[in-house]
Design a protein around this motif. Structure first.
Motif, PDB file in Angstrom:
ATOM      1  N   SER A 119       1.160  -1.021   0.171  1.00 35.48           N
ATOM      2  CA  SER A 119      -0.028  -0.111  -0.152  1.00 35.48           C
ATOM      3  C   SER A 119       0.910   1.174  -0.093  1.00 35.48           C
ATOM      4  O   SER A 119       1.897   1.236   0.966  1.00 35.48           O
ATOM      5  CB  SER A 119      -0.716  -0.095   1.275  1.00 35.48           C
ATOM      6  OG  SER A 119      -1.291   1.416   1.540  1.00 35.48           O
ATOM      7  N   GLY A 120       0.793   2.234  -0.723  1.00 36.51           N
ATOM      8  CA  GLY A 120      -0.365   2.574  -1.917  1.00 36.51           C
ATOM      9  C   GLY A 120       0.086   2.107  -3.261  1.00 36.51           C
ATOM     10  O   GLY A 120      -0.895   2.288  -4.012  1.00 36.51           O
ATOM     11  N   GLY A 121       1.028   1.481  -3.552  1.00 35.25           N
ATOM     12  CA  GLY A 121       1.316   0.843  -5.092  1.00 35.25           C
ATOM     13  C   GLY A 121       0.230  -0.078  -5.080  1.00 35.25           C
ATOM     14  O   GLY A 121      -0.292  -0.065  -6.510  1.00 35.25           O
ATOM     15  N   GLY A 122      -0.089  -0.815  -4.028  1.00 30.82           N
ATOM     16  CA  GLY A 122      -1.081  -1.984  -4.207  1.00 30.82           C
ATOM     17  C   GLY A 122      -2.390  -1.482  -3.830  1.00 30.82           C
ATOM     18  O   GLY A 122      -2.166  -0.422  -2.840  1.00 30.82           O
ATOM     19  N   TYR A 123      -3.276  -1.332  -4.536  1.00 24.48           N
ATOM     20  CA  TYR A 123      -4.532  -0.558  -4.237  1.00 24.48           C
ATOM     21  C   TYR A 123      -5.285  -0.923  -3.015  1.00 24.48           C
ATOM     22  O   TYR A 123      -5.891  -0.288  -2.380  1.00 24.48           O
ATOM     23  CB  TYR A 123      -5.396  -0.744  -5.494  1.00 24.48           C
ATOM     24  CG  TYR A 123      -5.778  -1.977  -5.926  1.00 24.48           C
ATOM     25  CD1 TYR A 123      -5.473  -2.882  -6.971  1.00 24.48           C
ATOM     26  CD2 TYR A 123      -7.112  -2.631  -5.089  1.00 24.48           C
ATOM     27  CE1 TYR A 123      -5.593  -4.053  -7.235  1.00 24.48           C
ATOM     28  CE2 TYR A 123      -7.570  -3.941  -5.329  1.00 24.48           C
ATOM     29  CZ  TYR A 123      -6.925  -4.603  -6.389  1.00 24.48           C
ATOM     30  OH  TYR A 123      -7.286  -6.078  -6.698  1.00 24.48           O
ATOM     31  N   SER A 124      -4.950  -2.250  -2.719  1.00 25.96           N
ATOM     32  CA  SER A 124      -5.661  -2.552  -1.505  1.00 25.96           C
ATOM     33  C   SER A 124      -4.711  -2.746  -0.067  1.00 25.96           C
ATOM     34  O   SER A 124      -3.707  -3.350  -0.297  1.00 25.96           O
ATOM     35  CB  SER A 124      -6.128  -4.042  -1.699  1.00 25.96           C
ATOM     36  OG  SER A 124      -6.793  -4.575  -0.455  1.00 25.96           O
ATOM     37  N   SER A 125      -5.387  -2.466   1.105  1.00 29.10           N
ATOM     38  CA  SER A 125      -4.490  -2.268   1.958  1.00 29.10           C
ATOM     39  C   SER A 125      -4.771  -3.559   3.109  1.00 29.10           C
ATOM     40  O   SER A 125      -4.545  -3.661   4.053  1.00 29.10           O
ATOM     41  CB  SER A 125      -4.882  -1.007   3.100  1.00 29.10           C
ATOM     42  OG  SER A 125      -6.298  -0.864   3.159  1.00 29.10           O
ATOM     43  N   SER A 126      -5.635  -4.479   2.436  1.00 27.31           N
ATOM     44  CA  SER A 126      -6.270  -5.795   2.772  1.00 27.31           C
ATOM     45  C   SER A 126      -5.330  -7.017   2.670  1.00 27.31           C
ATOM     46  O   SER A 126      -4.825  -7.317   1.441  1.00 27.31           O
ATOM     47  CB  SER A 126      -7.508  -6.104   2.586  1.00 27.31           C
ATOM     48  OG  SER A 126      -7.831  -7.349   2.808  1.00 27.31           O
ATOM     49  N   MET A 127      -4.785  -7.549   3.800  1.00 26.46           N
ATOM     50  CA  MET A 127      -3.966  -8.713   3.456  1.00 26.46           C
ATOM     51  C   MET A 127      -4.646  -9.971   2.996  1.00 26.46           C
ATOM     52  O   MET A 127      -4.221 -10.910   2.335  1.00 26.46           O
ATOM     53  CB  MET A 127      -3.316  -9.221   4.978  1.00 26.46           C
ATOM     54  CG  MET A 127      -2.073  -8.412   5.167  1.00 26.46           C
ATOM     55  SD  MET A 127      -0.705  -8.155   4.176  1.00 26.46           S
ATOM     56  CE  MET A 127      -0.205 -10.166   4.793  1.00 26.46           C
ATOM     57  N   LEU A 128      -6.003  -9.913   3.146  1.00 27.67           N
ATOM     58  CA  LEU A 128      -6.873 -10.781   2.598  1.00 27.67           C
ATOM     59  C   LEU A 128      -7.020 -10.576   1.129  1.00 27.67           C
ATOM     60  O   LEU A 128      -6.829 -11.754   0.518  1.00 27.67           O
ATOM     61  CB  LEU A 128      -8.409 -10.694   3.032  1.00 27.67           C
ATOM     62  CG  LEU A 128      -8.496 -11.091   4.764  1.00 27.67           C
ATOM     63  CD1 LEU A 128      -9.996 -10.628   5.365  1.00 27.67           C
ATOM     64  CD2 LEU A 128      -8.474 -12.640   4.867  1.00 27.67           C
ATOM     65  N   ASP A 129      -6.957  -9.364   0.792  1.00 26.89           N
ATOM     66  CA  ASP A 129      -6.743  -9.230  -0.739  1.00 26.89           C
ATOM     67  C   ASP A 129      -5.440  -9.658  -1.234  1.00 26.89           C
ATOM     68  O   ASP A 129      -5.271 -10.117  -2.459  1.00 26.89           O
ATOM     69  CB  ASP A 129      -6.869  -7.845  -1.142  1.00 26.89           C
ATOM     70  CG  ASP A 129      -8.503  -7.494  -1.449  1.00 26.89           C
ATOM     71  OD1 ASP A 129      -9.130  -8.177  -1.902  1.00 26.89           O
ATOM     72  OD2 ASP A 129      -8.878  -6.337  -1.164  1.00 26.89           O
ATOM     73  N   ALA A 130      -4.287  -9.573  -0.509  1.00 23.93           N
ATOM     74  CA  ALA A 130      -3.309  -9.976  -0.918  1.00 23.93           C
ATOM     75  C   ALA A 130      -3.077 -11.391  -0.868  1.00 23.93           C
ATOM     76  O   ALA A 130      -2.447 -11.813  -2.014  1.00 23.93           O
ATOM     77  CB  ALA A 130      -2.219  -9.351   0.193  1.00 23.93           C
TER      78      ALA A 130
END
Lengths: 456, 456
Positions: free
Chosen positions: A339-350
């Motif tokens: 985050s924020g290059g990754g749009y999601s801050s959720s490890m579930l999404d990761a």
């Protein structure tokens, strides 16, 4: 926490990449320092839990009463998530800059944003929001890149300690390659600020119980040779400090690195030359790794922070790091939200996106690198990440002696969110799969770090 | 709705794949039938809105007062999401079966689950949960596959109408290829139940104002020739009915189809032979499309339901449909959650994963098919999907004359969820990008279908 606490109910944790332990009725006893004193794997819910626990505890018997936390129906315990790669100042820019290549994205979106952390009031507000946001999502340990500012980085460390998040925090070293308004003033300034931050963080958490400084050369492109050399020296003199950098992230970045450092054939040789690679190195991305580099990473004991969200969106197209190959060779791997290059801050999404990326890798490798399972990505998000951060002896699962960094997951009734658990039918492993694939922070009911409740 | 309603505030909608209209201060006037009567693109927030609106309305002046809905700060209007491919009975199995190939996943997870919809009580409970879940996430129009059961399918139609969701609902035709416990009893039974369902749905919504029956041969593998032929006949006699099926989804499925229908070189020829392809055909997946099939799909006017979540996880590895190529050729494309093959029931996730899939396609096509932008995936989730469903003249954006199917998005304060809008700084287009990339159903504050509020 003047006494023992016991958490009783279903427990799920990873013992290894291939071994997920599902305990349908267990108990974890946590001492007053937040350490796991006992893990009971087979408690009988019909008997008196207190009696069972007391009998299982080593002599002498506890001097004060044990607080029993009996989980409600639909709830279960998992270890807290370890986010191995995260830019704290980018918390508020998540999602922006889709379609941009890495260096353009830095120039047009990121540097402008990070430059604002020169203002301590801005840093305090934005970092508080960031830490709250990650704790709420069950990230009990994060390896944070800060901005380049010493004061803001100290504020980040203060806030992690205050809010109770386990964290590595590092000021970005970046003495060149970025606009004048956002660049270390000089090599000396870059290294001096680093030394002062190390001292500051040691001052607020002398034993590194929760917060540690992490040496953070942003990447070779942003560092003069003297900065890399200086950081290598600091690393040598401070063997307790972790080190993090970006590594073989994107073709555009790798090309620019080769042009700046023509004397090195690859990034392993480059960072190793400056003595920045070893067991305590957290290398973000590692999307492109040659056979030579694979062998060297393994020899050196480096860990990989796999960041599928950013690798597949911002940064330069679509990249799927060879995670299966890392695992096959015994190279440490964990997950990062980036985050924020990754749009999601959720490890579930990761975790979900790690499955997606691994499926892409399966196709691209002609079937050689099979896709990752739910158990495997869960391992990466917990114990795998802990090992990447050299914290595998301290967190990542519920082994006796580790810190109680944990999430109480809820799936029924008011805990449900958009999950759909059919209470009377779904078994624990089904509920767990549904949580990993369809849950969100609404299912993360309580979060504990070192035995302290930080959410819920 | 005995009177006019006016929704005043920022408005964002797609006019075409390449044209996103962002109105910073506008108004939409909706008549008592839920139809958009007026779209004001440039209202002055400092003047009296009622006067402005009344002056802009065509004569004669409205006989009853206009209800003004002034959006709060941080809120804006977008069209409702159109989910072009969705299995209602799979709502409660989302996320299960990761790593399985399509035919194994059907056999081991899905058919067992769908078979339970023989019980009307189960169907009523599960379908109510499904519709509530999708409305809550802003899906104002869904093209639903039901189970094979007529009664359950009628219940699904009843519930959509009752809860106010626009929908296509179809009983799956599946007379072979699945276990005996979950298969149409005979060709005749398969077609008879279909005819009765068509009649039933016409009975409850004679003009198809909200709910229509959709002819739903599950896929060729599950249909005897006589079923496909019979459905082609029903399609010919009922030119108002849409048609949906799965199309070139996975290699395992395509191979099995070729073995069952050796007389056809490809799935276009197969379905076209049975007169199931045309403007009203919604073809789910289309992951592998030859040049010949591309040309034929365009000639026939078929629409594609692109389902990135399932294509990249369950189903047989990793597939990235050639969406850019469809768009280049003018083949209609929309997005589908494909819940539960797709693990997420969120069209926001579908948009993000469409970006991911398009980035993979960019790499796989050697740069020929460029990745999709946020504007483009938003188009696919709204107007593109409406066109795939042949509803482009009725929904998909806020053109005058269309139905008011809309979402009020909220991003500040209690509306915030895990989004991080910096209220005083982020412009509307930035907030919109953040919503698409980081928002969830907590940011979907109100949902309207045909002018009726169905959430919030």
């Amino acid at each position: 926490m003047a006494q023992l606490q016991a958490f009783c109910g279903p427990i799920i944790h990873a013992l290894s990449p291939s071994k997920l332990e599902i305990i349908s009725s267990g108990a974890i006893v946590v001492d007053s320092s937040g350490r796991i004193q006992l893990l009971l794997r087979d408690t009988d819910p019909t008997t008196n839990l207190l009696t069972t626990i007391t009998a299982a505890l080593p002599a002498p018997p506890p001097t004060s009463p044990i607080t029993i936390h009996q989980l409600r129906p639909g709830r279960f315990l998992i270890p807290g998530f370890v986010d191995t790669h995260n830019h704290a100042p980018q918390w508020e820019q998540r999602g922006l800059g889709q379609g941009m290549h890495i260096l353009d994205w830095l120039e047009k979106i990121t540097f402008r944003n990070e430059a604002r952390f020169a203002d301590p009031a801005h840093a305090r507000r934005a970092y508080a929001s960031c830490i709250d946001g990650f704790l709420r999502q069950g990230v009990t340990m994060a390896s944070y890149y800060g901005s380049l500012h010493g004061e803001a980085t100290n504020i980040l460390a203060d806030l992690c300690l205050e809010k109770g998040q386990r964290a590595f925090v590092g000021k970005c070293n970046m003495s060149r390659g970025s606009p004048g308004y956002y660049r270390d003033a000089s090599v000396k300034e870059s290294l001096d600020v680093t030394e002062r931050c190390i001292e500051y963080v040691r001052g607020i958490d002398p034993e590194g119980r929760l917060v540690k400084y992490v040496l953070t050369p942003r990447f070779a492109i942003s560092c003069d040779d003297e900065v890399l050399k200086g950081l290598g020296g600091i690393a040598r003199r401070n063997p307790d400090l972790p080190i993090q950098t970006h590594f073989n992230e994107a073709e555009q970045e790798m090309q620019a690195t080769r042009e700046l450092f023509p004397q090195f054939a690859n990034e392993v040789d480059l960072y190793a030359h400056f003595r920045l690679l070893g067991k305590r190195s957290i290398l973000a991305h590692c999307c492109y790794v040659s056979e030579y580099e694979m062998v060297r990473l393994k020899e050196l004991g480096c860990g990989v922070a796999h960041c599928p969200a950013s690798n597949m969106t911002v940064g330069g197209g679509f990249m799927a790091a060879p995670v299966r190959e890392f695992m096959r060779r015994g190279i440490k791997v964990g997950l990062g939200t980036d985050s924020g290059g990754g749009y999601s801050s959720s490890m579930l999404d990761a975790m979900r996106l790690a499955i997606v990326a691994s499926n892409a890798r399966e196709v691209m490798s002609g079937g050689k690198d099979g896709g990752l399972s739910i158990s495997e990505v869960f391992y990466l998000a917990t114990l795998g990440g802990a090992e990447v951060c050299c914290l595998g002896d301290k967190i990542g699962n519920f082994e006796v002696g580790k810190a109680f960094d944990a999430i109480v997951v809820g799936t029924l009734g008011e805990d449900q969110g958009v999950m759909t658990v059919v209470g009377e039918e779904d078994g624990l492993s089904t509920v767990f799969e549904k949580f990993v694939m369809t849950g969100d922070d609404r299912n993360i009911i309580q979060v504990y770090v070192q035995g302290r409740r930080v959410k819920g």
